[in-house]
Design an enzyme around this catalytic site. Sequence first.
Site, PDB file in Angstrom:
ATOM      1  N   ASP A 190       1.200 -11.541   7.387  1.00  0.00           N
ATOM      2  CA  ASP A 190       1.601 -10.966   5.469  1.00  0.00           C
ATOM      3  C   ASP A 190       3.127  -9.872   6.513  1.00  0.00           C
ATOM      4  OD1 ASP A 190       0.391  -9.191   7.587  1.00  0.00           O
ATOM      5  OD2 ASP A 190       0.382  -7.081   6.000  1.00  0.00           O
ATOM      6  N   ASP A 221      -2.457   7.587   2.638  1.00  0.00           N
ATOM      7  CA  ASP A 221      -1.513   8.457   1.426  1.00  0.00           C
ATOM      8  C   ASP A 221      -0.138   7.699   0.830  1.00  0.00           C
ATOM      9  OD1 ASP A 221       0.621   8.632   3.359  1.00  0.00           O
ATOM     10  OD2 ASP A 221      -0.535  10.453   4.354  1.00  0.00           O
ATOM     11  N   GLY A 222       0.425   6.774   1.183  1.00  0.00           N
ATOM     12  CA  GLY A 222       1.568   5.886   0.285  1.00  0.00           C
ATOM     13  C   GLY A 222       3.007   6.221   1.356  1.00  0.00           C
ATOM     14  N   ARG A 246       5.885 -13.184   0.873  1.00  0.00           N
ATOM     15  CA  ARG A 246       5.327 -13.595   2.335  1.00  0.00           C
ATOM     16  C   ARG A 246       4.332 -14.498   2.445  1.00  0.00           C
ATOM     17  NH1 ARG A 246       4.985  -7.728   3.777  1.00  0.00           N
ATOM     18  NH2 ARG A 246       5.807  -6.475   2.225  1.00  0.00           N
ATOM     19  N   LYS A 269       9.529   1.739   0.823  1.00  0.00           N
ATOM     20  CA  LYS A 269       8.452   2.055   2.024  1.00  0.00           C
ATOM     21  C   LYS A 269       8.478   3.355   1.716  1.00  0.00           C
ATOM     22  CE  LYS A 269       7.253   1.168   6.991  1.00  0.00           C
ATOM     23  NZ  LYS A 269       8.112   0.639   7.773  1.00  0.00           N
ATOM     24  N   GLY A 291       0.687  -1.327   0.484  1.00  0.00           N
ATOM     25  CA  GLY A 291      -0.172  -0.029   0.018  1.00  0.00           C
ATOM     26  C   GLY A 291       1.424   1.360   0.057  1.00  0.00           C
TER      27      GLY A 291
END
Length: 448
Positions: free
Chosen positions: A246, A120-121, A181, A108, A87
Site C-alpha cells: 500500500d 485519530d487521523g 497504489r 496527511k 485513514g
Amino acid sequence: MAYDPAPKIYELGEDFYDPVQAANFPNTKLRYRDDKSAAAVGLDLSNTEWVEHFGRFKPLVDNLKEPLALCYHGHQFQHYNPDLGDGRGFLFAQLRGPDGRLMDLGTKGSGQTPWSRAGDGRLTLLGGVREVMATRYLEHLGVNTSKTFSLIETGEDLHRNDEPSPTRSAVMVRLSHSHIRFGTFQRQAFFNDTNNLEKLTDYCLRHYHSDAEGPDGLLRAAAVKSADMVASWMAAGFVHGVMNTDNMNITGESFDYGPYRFLPTLRSDYTAAYFDHNNLYAFAKQPEIMYWNLGQLAQSLSPICEDEKLLAALEDFAPAYRDSLRAHMFRRFAIEPKNAEDDIEFIMQTFRFLENSQCSWPQFWHDWQGGAGQLVRAKASPNSEFYTGEAFADWLTAYGQYEPAGKAPDGDVPVSLLYDEIGELWKPIDEQDDWAAFEDKLRTFQRA
C-alpha cells in the site's frame, strides 16, 4: 504555468473512494510552503489563501468538490490486510503539471475517515518536519520523490507511543504524480471485480503510462519505474522502512515517509523501523522486496491478463534495476561510466568497501564526487585512514579517470540527513519554536 484543474479520479467511480470532510483544526499556522512546486502547477496564492486551501481545505476552483479518501488493500510486512485505505489523509485536488502530467494533491493528518480504524487521523508536527526533510534531501540526491507541498501546524496536543507526549500536531499536503497504489489493484482483485480492474488499468494507462498497452504493459511500466526508484534509494543510502504494497504506487515515485533512515555507514541489515524485528525491509533487501511487491501487483492483474504475459513483464525488473543502479551510482560519483560489465563490478566493489570499512557513508560520497581525480581532497578528509592499501588503489583510484559528469560538492562538509541530525533540528523547534536551523538545513539541499 497556468493553473489547470483535472479532477480525473471521478472516472473511476465510487467503488474507489469515499467522500470525507477535513478536520476542523483549532489553529492553522503556516510552517512550510513549497513555492517552487506551487509555481510549477500554477498556484500563486497569498499565505491567507494558502491556509484556506491547505489548512481549512476550501476546494480549489473547478477541482474536486469534496475530499476523497481512497480505498485500497495491501500486504503489510508481507501479511495481507483488507482493512486499509486512507485513514488520515485524502485526495484533495488533481491538476496538470508543466509537462502535462496529471498530478495529485493529497493530505496527511487531515482527520478521520472510514478507514481510520482506531486512529485519530492526525499527524504530529515532528512527523511533518521529518517528511519535509526527507523529500527535500531525496530530491537533492536525485530520487524521484513526492514533494512536501505544505505543512501547517494545527494547535492540537497529540499522544503517541513512539515519541514524547503530548506533542504538537500538523496537517501536511504532498504533491505527487499518483496516489494509485499496488494495493488499489489488490482490493479489486480481492473482490474479484474484473470490471473495476479493467477500469483501473485503463485509467492508469491513460493518465500515467500512455506509451504502454494492456495489463502486462502497465505491469512492465510499473516494474521499470519501480526498479529505477529502488536503485536510486540504494545509491542514496536510503532505507524506506515500510515497503508495504500500500506504500508502493503505480508510477514508481517514492512517497509516504514514516520511519525512514539514511545510512550512517553501510550495513546490509540496517533497518529504519523499530518494529521491523526480522529485518524484512533492511537496506540490502530493498530490491528483492520491490520485486516481491511487483509480484503481488501481477497476481492482482491475473484475472484480466494471461499469466505468461505478466511473468514476462516481471522479467524486465532485474535488467532495469541493474541499468538504473549503474546510472545512479555513476551520477553520485559524477564520473562517466566505461562499460556495463566493468561498471557493475566497480559498483559491487564500492558496496563491499563501504560495508567492510564502516567508514562514514555521507563523507565517502563527498570525498569521491568527481572520482579518482579527487584524491587530494579525499586524503584530507576524516575518512582518510580508510583510503589506503593496495586493494583500494587497485579499485577506486584506478577507475573513473574521466572529466566529471557533475560538479564537486560545495563546502568542506558533506550534506547529510542522519537520524541524530533530525533530532538536533527538531530540538529548537520543540523547545523555543525556533525554525532557523530547519530552514538553514533545507537551503543545503539543492533543487533541480
